[in-house]
Design a protein around this motif. Structure first.
Motif, PDB file in Angstrom:
ATOM      1  N   LEU A   1       3.851   3.044  -0.306  1.00  0.00           N
ATOM      2  CA  LEU A   1       4.010   1.616  -0.042  1.00  0.00           C
ATOM      3  C   LEU A   1       4.270   1.365   1.444  1.00  0.00           C
ATOM      4  O   LEU A   1       3.705   0.439   2.034  1.00  0.00           O
ATOM      5  N   ILE A   2       5.100   2.190   2.054  1.00  0.00           N
ATOM      6  CA  ILE A   2       5.403   2.039   3.482  1.00  0.00           C
ATOM      7  C   ILE A   2       4.139   2.228   4.318  1.00  0.00           C
ATOM      8  O   ILE A   2       3.889   1.485   5.279  1.00  0.00           O
ATOM      9  N   ARG A   3       3.314   3.214   3.957  1.00  0.00           N
ATOM     10  CA  ARG A   3       2.057   3.438   4.686  1.00  0.00           C
ATOM     11  C   ARG A   3       1.135   2.228   4.559  1.00  0.00           C
ATOM     12  O   ARG A   3       0.497   1.813   5.534  1.00  0.00           O
ATOM     13  N   LYS A   4       1.058   1.665   3.357  1.00  0.00           N
ATOM     14  CA  LYS A   4       0.206   0.497   3.153  1.00  0.00           C
ATOM     15  C   LYS A   4       0.704  -0.692   3.966  1.00  0.00           C
ATOM     16  O   LYS A   4      -0.085  -1.420   4.591  1.00  0.00           O
ATOM     17  N   LEU A   5       2.019  -0.905   3.974  1.00  0.00           N
ATOM     18  CA  LEU A   5       2.587  -2.010   4.737  1.00  0.00           C
ATOM     19  C   LEU A   5       2.369  -1.818   6.237  1.00  0.00           C
ATOM     20  O   LEU A   5       2.138  -2.787   6.968  1.00  0.00           O
ATOM     21  N   ALA A   6       2.431  -0.568   6.681  1.00  0.00           N
ATOM     22  CA  ALA A   6       2.231  -0.270   8.101  1.00  0.00           C
ATOM     23  C   ALA A   6       0.820  -0.631   8.554  1.00  0.00           C
ATOM     24  O   ALA A   6       0.595  -0.931   9.728  1.00  0.00           O
ATOM     25  N   ILE A   7      -0.128  -0.614   7.624  1.00  0.00           N
ATOM     26  CA  ILE A   7      -1.506  -1.018   7.930  1.00  0.00           C
ATOM     27  C   ILE A   7      -1.692  -2.510   7.702  1.00  0.00           C
ATOM     28  O   ILE A   7      -2.274  -3.220   8.532  1.00  0.00           O
ATOM     29  N   ALA A   8      -1.157  -3.013   6.578  1.00  0.00           N
ATOM     30  CA  ALA A   8      -1.420  -4.398   6.179  1.00  0.00           C
ATOM     31  C   ALA A   8      -0.773  -5.416   7.115  1.00  0.00           C
ATOM     32  O   ALA A   8      -1.393  -6.441   7.444  1.00  0.00           O
ATOM     33  N   ILE A   9       0.443  -5.175   7.541  1.00  0.00           N
ATOM     34  CA  ILE A   9       1.162  -6.167   8.355  1.00  0.00           C
ATOM     35  C   ILE A   9       0.470  -6.399   9.701  1.00  0.00           C
ATOM     36  O   ILE A   9       0.214  -7.561  10.077  1.00  0.00           O
ATOM     37  N   PRO A  10       0.109  -5.350  10.464  1.00  0.00           N
ATOM     38  CA  PRO A  10      -0.621  -5.603  11.720  1.00  0.00           C
ATOM     39  C   PRO A  10      -1.964  -6.299  11.503  1.00  0.00           C
ATOM     40  O   PRO A  10      -2.341  -7.176  12.291  1.00  0.00           O
ATOM     41  N   VAL A  11      -2.681  -5.912  10.434  1.00  0.00           N
ATOM     42  CA  VAL A  11      -3.965  -6.568  10.140  1.00  0.00           C
ATOM     43  C   VAL A  11      -3.751  -8.054   9.860  1.00  0.00           C
ATOM     44  O   VAL A  11      -4.503  -8.916  10.342  1.00  0.00           O
ATOM     45  N   LEU A  12      -2.703  -8.383   9.088  1.00  0.00           N
ATOM     46  CA  LEU A  12      -2.406  -9.777   8.769  1.00  0.00           C
ATOM     47  C   LEU A  12      -2.034 -10.563  10.027  1.00  0.00           C
ATOM     48  O   LEU A  12      -2.494 -11.704  10.215  1.00  0.00           O
ATOM     49  N   VAL A  13      -1.242  -9.967  10.892  1.00  0.00           N
ATOM     50  CA  VAL A  13      -0.843 -10.640  12.140  1.00  0.00           C
ATOM     51  C   VAL A  13      -2.072 -10.932  13.003  1.00  0.00           C
ATOM     52  O   VAL A  13      -2.227 -12.040  13.535  1.00  0.00           O
ATOM     53  N   VAL A  14      -2.965  -9.955  13.132  1.00  0.00           N
ATOM     54  CA  VAL A  14      -4.185 -10.154  13.925  1.00  0.00           C
ATOM     55  C   VAL A  14      -5.056 -11.246  13.306  1.00  0.00           C
ATOM     56  O   VAL A  14      -5.592 -12.110  14.015  1.00  0.00           O
TER      57      VAL A  14
ATOM     58  N   LEU B   1      -0.546  -4.030  -5.968  1.00  0.00           N
ATOM     59  CA  LEU B   1      -1.896  -3.695  -6.410  1.00  0.00           C
ATOM     60  C   LEU B   1      -2.891  -4.793  -6.041  1.00  0.00           C
ATOM     61  O   LEU B   1      -4.026  -4.510  -5.658  1.00  0.00           O
ATOM     62  N   TYR B   2      -2.467  -6.046  -6.144  1.00  0.00           N
ATOM     63  CA  TYR B   2      -3.392  -7.159  -5.890  1.00  0.00           C
ATOM     64  C   TYR B   2      -3.728  -7.267  -4.407  1.00  0.00           C
ATOM     65  O   TYR B   2      -4.910  -7.383  -4.039  1.00  0.00           O
ATOM     66  N   PHE B   3      -2.735  -7.237  -3.549  1.00  0.00           N
ATOM     67  CA  PHE B   3      -2.968  -7.473  -2.123  1.00  0.00           C
ATOM     68  C   PHE B   3      -3.231  -6.202  -1.314  1.00  0.00           C
ATOM     69  O   PHE B   3      -3.830  -6.271  -0.244  1.00  0.00           O
ATOM     70  N   MET B   4      -2.815  -5.045  -1.834  1.00  0.00           N
ATOM     71  CA  MET B   4      -2.975  -3.819  -1.055  1.00  0.00           C
ATOM     72  C   MET B   4      -3.517  -2.651  -1.866  1.00  0.00           C
ATOM     73  O   MET B   4      -3.506  -1.512  -1.409  1.00  0.00           O
ATOM     74  N   GLY B   5      -3.979  -2.925  -3.078  1.00  0.00           N
ATOM     75  CA  GLY B   5      -4.487  -1.858  -3.929  1.00  0.00           C
ATOM     76  C   GLY B   5      -5.850  -2.195  -4.493  1.00  0.00           C
ATOM     77  O   GLY B   5      -6.692  -2.808  -3.827  1.00  0.00           O
ATOM     78  N   ASN B   6      -6.062  -1.821  -5.773  1.00  0.00           N
ATOM     79  CA  ASN B   6      -7.394  -2.016  -6.356  1.00  0.00           C
ATOM     80  C   ASN B   6      -7.722  -3.478  -6.662  1.00  0.00           C
ATOM     81  O   ASN B   6      -8.823  -3.786  -7.092  1.00  0.00           O
TER      82      ASN B   6
END
Length: 276
Positions: free
Chosen positions: A8-21, A54-59
């Protein structure tokens, strides 16, 4: 820290910067997709961290990307019950479902023998007669026609102790109809949100597959389920059918991703058949 927490931490580390951009460069589009995604995911009854992860960062990410379209389809359709009963379908749609299921019941042993001969060994298989209106295997004459509402006719096969993970389907233009051909009193069920349906209690299950669901077989033998997609009940069924036909090519490509772990059994070329 558990394995799931690290993931989960790895996914958040990718998702948060992408969302900010995305919010910086395309704020309106990003906000629209976030709002549509929240409206869409909140339709589920199991509102826990796993659902949103799962919905926002998974399948479920593809379902999220299609959420504006799916919400538009909701406006063109009757109330979505999530989990449906047969008598909640329009009479002419219900008649087609019963017709197809009647053939499966009458020719069950023959159909299962055909599947076993073609499937051989493997974890999961899909024996396909029609796939989004395209004709595939033609050895059951009753399935070799164009139905108005039934667009996919297949049999899903699980080997012993084979299950899916929790997942979402992509499009809400159709409903999923499952019917277990050999109900066994064991830990074999389909679950959509909080609704867990054991096949030995009820062999028929109809649901909106864009909701979070899974299928479980904790039995040593094979599980055979009729697998059908029907046109979503709507006051404008012709429009929903046309939209489904329009996206059928893309849907087939999408499903090649969703069913990448399945052995798909069906001819590569559609058959010419008489109209219903």
């Amino acid at each position: 820290m558990t394995k799931d927490q690290r993931k989960l931490i790895r996914k958040l580390a990718i998702a948060i910067p992408v969302l900010v951009v995305a919010l910086y460069f395309i704020p309106i589009i990003t906000i629209v997709f976030l709002v549509c995604g929240l409206i869409d995911v909140l339709r589920n009854d199991r509102k826990d961290p796993r659902l949103f992860t799962l919905y926002f960062m998974g399948n479920g990410m593809f379902t999220w990307l299609l959420s504006p379209f799916n919400l538009l389809v909701d406006l063109l359709s009757y109330r979505n019950h999530g989990v449906w009963k047969l008598d909640q379908l329009p009479p002419d749609c219900r008649a087609e479902v019963e017709e197809v299921l009647g053939t499966f019941k009458e020719r069950r042993n023959e159909i299962i023998a055909d599947i076993d001969a073609a499937f051989g060994s493997g974890r999961r298989g899909m024996y396909v007669y029609q796939w989004y209106g395209k004709h595939k295997i033609d050895n059951v004459a009753e399935f070799n026609k164009d139905f108005k509402y039934v667009k996919t006719i297949a049999v899903s096969v699980f080997s012993g102790r084979e299950s899916t993970s929790w997942h979402f389907g992509p499009l809400r233009l159709s409903l999923r109809v499952l019917y277990n051909l050999i109900p066994v009193n064991a830990e074999i069920f389909v679950q959509c949100g909080n609704v867990k349906n054991y096949w030995h209690d009820n062999p028929l299950f109809i649901f909106d597959d864009t909701l979070l669901h899974r299928s479980v077989n904790e039995y040593d033998g094979r599980r055979y389920c009729v697998f059908m997609d029907i046109v979503r009940p709507s006051p404008v069924p012709g429009l929903i059918s046309a939209l489904l036909a329009l996206v059928s090519v893309s849907v087939e490509r999408i499903n090649s991703i969703f069913y990448k772990n399945w052995k798909m059994i069906g001819s590569s070329k559609p058959k010419k058949t008489e109209a219903a």
